[in-house]
Structure formats: structure tokens, C-alpha cells
Write an enzyme that holds these catalytic residues in place. Sequence first.
Site, short mmCIF file in Angstrom:
data_model
loop_
_atom_site.label_atom_id
_atom_site.label_comp_id
_atom_site.label_asym_id
_atom_site.label_seq_id
_atom_site.Cartn_x
_atom_site.Cartn_y
_atom_site.Cartn_z
N LYS A 35 0.81 -1.22 0.00
CA LYS A 35 0.00 0.00 0.00
C LYS A 35 0.85 1.28 0.00
CE LYS A 35 -4.06 -2.06 2.17
NZ LYS A 35 -5.02 -1.98 3.29
N ASN A 56 -4.98 1.97 -1.12
CA ASN A 56 -5.51 0.63 -1.43
C ASN A 56 -6.22 0.63 -2.78
OD1 ASN A 56 -7.91 1.93 -0.88
ND2 ASN A 56 -8.79 0.18 0.21
N ASP A 71 -10.05 2.44 2.92
CA ASP A 71 -10.16 1.60 4.12
C ASP A 71 -10.96 2.29 5.24
OD1 ASP A 71 -8.78 -0.62 3.17
OD2 ASP A 71 -6.84 0.22 3.73
#
Length: 250
Positions: A35, A56, A71
Site C-alpha cells: 500500500k 488501497n 479503508d
Amino acid sequence: MTYERIDPEPDPFEVAVARFRNEGGKGLNITLPFKERAFALADCQTARARAAGAANTLEFRDGQVFADNTDGVGLVRDLVQNQRFMLQQKNILLLGAGGAARGVMLPLLAEQPARLVVANRTAARAIAILADLKASCTVAGDLMRRAEACGLEAIPAVPFDVVLNATSSSLTGAVPEVPQGVFGPRSLAYDMMYGQGLTPFLRLAQAHGAPYLADGLGMLVEQAAESFYLWRHVRPMTAAVLQQLRAELG
Ligand code: ATR
């Protein structure tokens, strides 16, 4: 549309991304441990990706690479919409100071909690990620003052409305050593990990009297839905997906 899993190895991650793009790929979801590298290779990053220092989601558009991080929004959507747990004026305890914790701090603060305590086994890391957030982003000073950082042993001995486990302790069957009093009779314990049955952290929370328990499967589904929305401008319905995944997990 096709959506498949790609393992970049043995190539360097950046080479694998470039190849996928050259082959006509439109975007990618990125998972551990890439990431940070996804964030670094992008031409533009959203504020929530900058706050997380990690991406992400990548999108190839107009000759550029855009990085986002869904996220935190996925977590908040799971809490607020799926669990029906509002965060405004709530006391939130966030355990951990790795990438997982860092990725959710900004969206949690944006929900305007009364207090966000970030606590980590290594106190210095919690203090550092909060300092980074303050330095890097656009959170209003008023909201930022609601956030504090400490070691696990220094967690205020009061019940929290939400106790979020963003440590990787469940991977080894361990649990973060939190003071017993953090779980109260109305607390929601939320483990960003998921698996079959209760995670070790959720078992601890249950033993300490937390009535509401949730694992991270809903967060997984909601972050994916948000990525899909970024690419396709269509917001997928998530309830059926979550139900199916839960059934498959057993
Ligand atoms: P990630 O990017 O998945 O968050 P990470 O950067 O390795 O992974 O961070 C792991 C987090 O879990 C850290 O906050 C770590 O605490 P330390 O910073 O003190 O190492 C935490 N962690 C892992 N195992 C733990 C355990 N048994 N008890 C408490 N915290 C733990």
C-alpha cells in the site's frame, strides 16, 4: 469487466503495475504489503490517502495514476450503516499504530467523535502517527484537539463507546493488553481482522462484558464497494455480498 488477483512477484511491484496499465488495466486494489509503494508511485493522491500514507486503490485516468484509500471510509460505513452505530460525540479507542490504524484515523475524526484515543504497545509510534496526521492534513483544529495518543498502559480507565482493534495481534492469536475497564456495558468491540468465529480480541472483549461485537468482514466489503464506486461511478449494494462471504467463512 474482469477483476482478478495479481501477484506481482518476482517482479518489483512498480513494474507489475506498469505492465497491467500498459495492457489496458483501468485500476487496481492494493493489499499488504504494497500500500505504501502504491501511494508513492501515484501522480496524485487524495487527502485521505495522504493522511494514511498508503493507498488501497489506484485508478489510471487521463494519462495519470490516481491514488486513494478507501479503508477508513469502509470502516466508518460498516460501523454507521451496517452496525447502525453512530460515532458523533462518542469516545473511540483505536488500538495499534501500524498502517491499519493510520489508514482509519482521518475518517474516524471526520465523524466528529467526542474523543479519539490512539493507543499502541509502543507508545512512541502512536504519538508519531498522530503528529503526522496533524502535520499532513486538513482536519480542523477543533477536531484534531479531540485526538490523543498514548501507550496501552496509559489508556484512560474509562469505558469507551467503541474499541477498535487495528493491531495485527489476532494473526498470532495474541491480544493487546488493554486495561479491563475500557469495555463498558454499551461498548462495541470491533476487530479490523476477520475469520471464522470470534477473533481473540473479540473473545477478550466478550469476556470483559462488551455486548456488541463485530469483525472486519463488513469493512472489507465496504472498502471494496467504495473502490468500485471510484472506478465505475456506481455504488454497489453490499448487504448480499456480506451475507454470502459470512456464509462462506462459516
Ligand atoms: P499493519 O500495517 O497491519 O498495521 P504493522 O505496521 O506491523 O502492521 O503494525 C502492527 C501493529 O500491531 C502495531 O501497532 C503493533 O504494535 P507495536 O507498534 O508495539 O509493534 C501491533 N501489535 C502486534 N502484535 C501485538 C500484540 N501482541 N499486542 C499489542 N500490539 C500488537
